[in-house]
Design an enzyme around this catalytic site. Structure first.
Site, PDB file in Angstrom:
ATOM      1  N   GLN A 199      -7.886  28.367  16.518  1.00  0.00           N
ATOM      2  CA  GLN A 199      -6.633  29.276  15.708  1.00  0.00           C
ATOM      3  C   GLN A 199      -7.051  29.586  14.247  1.00  0.00           C
ATOM      4  OE1 GLN A 199      -3.361  26.558  17.039  1.00  0.00           O
ATOM      5  NE2 GLN A 199      -2.668  26.894  14.864  1.00  0.00           N
TER       6      GLN A 199
ATOM      7  N   CYS B 212      -0.292  29.307  17.834  1.00  0.00           N
ATOM      8  CA  CYS B 212      -0.684  28.272  18.942  1.00  0.00           C
ATOM      9  C   CYS B 212       0.155  28.968  20.138  1.00  0.00           C
ATOM     10  CB  CYS B 212      -0.084  26.971  18.787  1.00  0.00           C
ATOM     11  SG  CYS B 212       1.796  27.065  18.225  1.00  0.00           S
TER      12      CYS B 212
ATOM     13  N   HIS C 149       4.112  22.922  17.446  1.00  0.00           N
ATOM     14  CA  HIS C 149       3.194  23.448  17.941  1.00  0.00           C
ATOM     15  C   HIS C 149       3.207  23.524  19.353  1.00  0.00           C
ATOM     16  CE1 HIS C 149      -1.159  23.716  17.939  1.00  0.00           C
ATOM     17  NE2 HIS C 149      -1.559  22.664  18.550  1.00  0.00           N
TER      18      HIS C 149
ATOM     19  N   ASN D 202      -5.937  22.178  23.691  1.00  0.00           N
ATOM     20  CA  ASN D 202      -5.459  22.557  22.351  1.00  0.00           C
ATOM     21  C   ASN D 202      -6.040  23.893  21.689  1.00  0.00           C
ATOM     22  OD1 ASN D 202      -3.992  22.436  20.025  1.00  0.00           O
ATOM     23  ND2 ASN D 202      -4.883  20.614  19.009  1.00  0.00           N
TER      24      ASN D 202
END
Ligand SMILES: *[C@@H]1O[C@H](CO)[C@@H](O)[C@H](O)[C@H]1NC(C)=O
Ligand SMILES: *[C@@H]1O[C@H](CO)[C@@H](O)[C@H](O)[C@H]1NC(C)=O
Ligand SMILES: *[C@@H]1O[C@H](CO)[C@@H](O)[C@H](O)[C@H]1NC(C)=O
Length: 379
Positions: free
Chosen positions: A180, A186, A325, A345
């Site tokens: 990202q 996110c 997040h 992630n």
């Protein structure tokens, strides 16, 4: 001259091996003593501020703070050696905590009115509502308990046994780990990743969907690279019946742009979704992952800055106020000595274990059970 440099390089690299693996930095070391370590860090992580004295000194300062945190977190890590969370130098180790929060953790902005956000189910009938406590107890067949010695993690499997291990990556339905960058989206990466997986589970074909379309277009309080919320995004996708286009038709730019989604585009649409607070009901999360597919969850990633691998079990507050997040849970292993979830992630493949992070099951670690979203997509 060349030979001399090669030796320095070899010594630095060998030195780094010793630094990265034992991960101990004597607290007594002064900033100046840490300079050589910082210099090899700069080289290894391709940092560009080597010749900018002002920035060099500031980054060195942050670097020293990271070393202290690494030492603290490692010394508090417990459990079997091979599963223990390990902390060390990452590409983020030269950021101050404030910068880290600002750049990487301002992105999940949970809706403040929690009562309206929690436990929303749109378009999904009660029959399919996996969190139905009655159905849950009535159908119990096994009452297996898995204890984890010192932490007293207890997992009750009441339904017909779910598999001990699930990893959707092995089924070929999970796309590559994305990065990202400096864009706080996110919430978009984790949700679009979950939709890609659900589409692949349904159709047998994995294709990459546009995160940028969501960054540019999603309303209802979502605000692109400045942050958003997985459940608000699902709300918006359903209300507007937006088709998320293929990635190559709406490529990733990692900045806020003008929305140019096509009204008649082909793409993946949300049919229904659930979004639940499952604190104290993590068996429902396991069940969702096992019988439905990956889920998107909000987390508190404050201690992830220097995470290298292993199962995070400590120092990760689960308070709903600390969520900052979002990630995608793509599997779990309850047969491991420390049972864990596998979280995908969006900080690139170089972060964690090939871009993945392991989170302990059963304790709302890092707040992962506060906001759990599952999606069904339109055929
Ligand atoms: C640094 O750059 C080199 C050469 O371009 C590359 O091989 C290496 O993977 C990079 N390291 C990181 C941490 O990005
Ligand atoms: C050096 O870094 C500082 C702080 O990041 C920055 O403000 C400055 O513009 C940089 N100077 C040069 C010459 O790049
Ligand atoms: C979609 O709609 C636009 C304008 O309404 C039209 O120009 C275009 O040809 C349509 N595309 C498809 C694939 O139907």
């Amino acid at each position: 001259m060349k030979k001399w440099w090669n030796w320095i390089l070899v010594l630095t690299l060998v030195g780094l091996l010793f630094i990265v693996i034992p991960l101990t930095y004597p607290k007594s070391k002064t900033k100046d003593e840490l300079r050589p370590i910082f210099d090899s860090y700069i080289q290894n992580f391709n940092k560009t501020y080597k010749y900018n004295l002002t920035e060099y000194e500031t980054r060195l300062e942050h670097f020293c703070h990271s070393l202290k945190e690494i030492e603290t977190l490692n010394s508090a890590s417990k459990g079997p050696e091979h599963l223990r969370a390990k902390y060390g130098l990452t590409k983020l180790s030269d950021l101050s905590k404030a910068e880290f929060q600002e750049i990487h953790l301002s992105d999940e902005k949970p809706h403040h009115n929690r009562n309206t956000r929690r436990n929303r189910h749109r378009g999904r009938s009660d029959k399919n509502y996996m969190n139905d406590r009655d159905a849950y107890t009535v159908s119990h067949q096994h009452d297996n308990e898995i204890h984890n010695g010192n932490k007293n993690i207890l997992i009750r499997k009441r339904r017909a046994a779910i598999p001990l291990r699930v990893d959707w990556r092995e089924k070929g339905v999970i796309g590559p780990v994305r990065d990202q960058g400096l864009c706080g989206a996110c919430w978009a990466f984790s949700t679009v990743g979950t939709m890609e997986a659900m589409a692949a589970i349904n159709t047998g074909k994995l294709s990459s969907l546009s995160v940028q379309e969501v960054i540019d277009c999603a309303g209802l309080g979502n605000s692109g690279c400045l942050g958003g919320d997985i459940c608000l995004l699902l709300d918006w996708l359903m209300l507007t019946d937006t088709a998320i286009q293929p990635d190559n038709e709406y490529p990733l730019k990692l900045t806020n742009g003008v929305c140019h989604k096509k009204a008649n585009a082909t793409g993946v649409r949300v049919k229904s979704f659930t979004c639940d607070d499952l604190i104290g009901q993590e068996e429902t999360i396991l069940q969702l992952i096992a019988t439905h597919g990956p889920v998107a969850v909000a987390v508190n990633a404050l201690t992830w800055q220097n995470y290298l691998g292993g199962v995070i079990q400590f120092h990760c507050s689960g308070s709903p106020l600390d969520l900052n997040h979002a990630v995608e849970l793509v599997g779990y292993d309850i047969s491991a000595d420390v049972p864990y979830y596998i979280a995908k992630n969006s900080w690139g493949k170089m972060f964690g274990t090939d871009g993945y992070i392991l989170l302990a099951i059963g304790d709302n670690i890092c707040g992962l059970a506060n906001e759990v979203a599952s999606v069904d997509i339109k055929p």
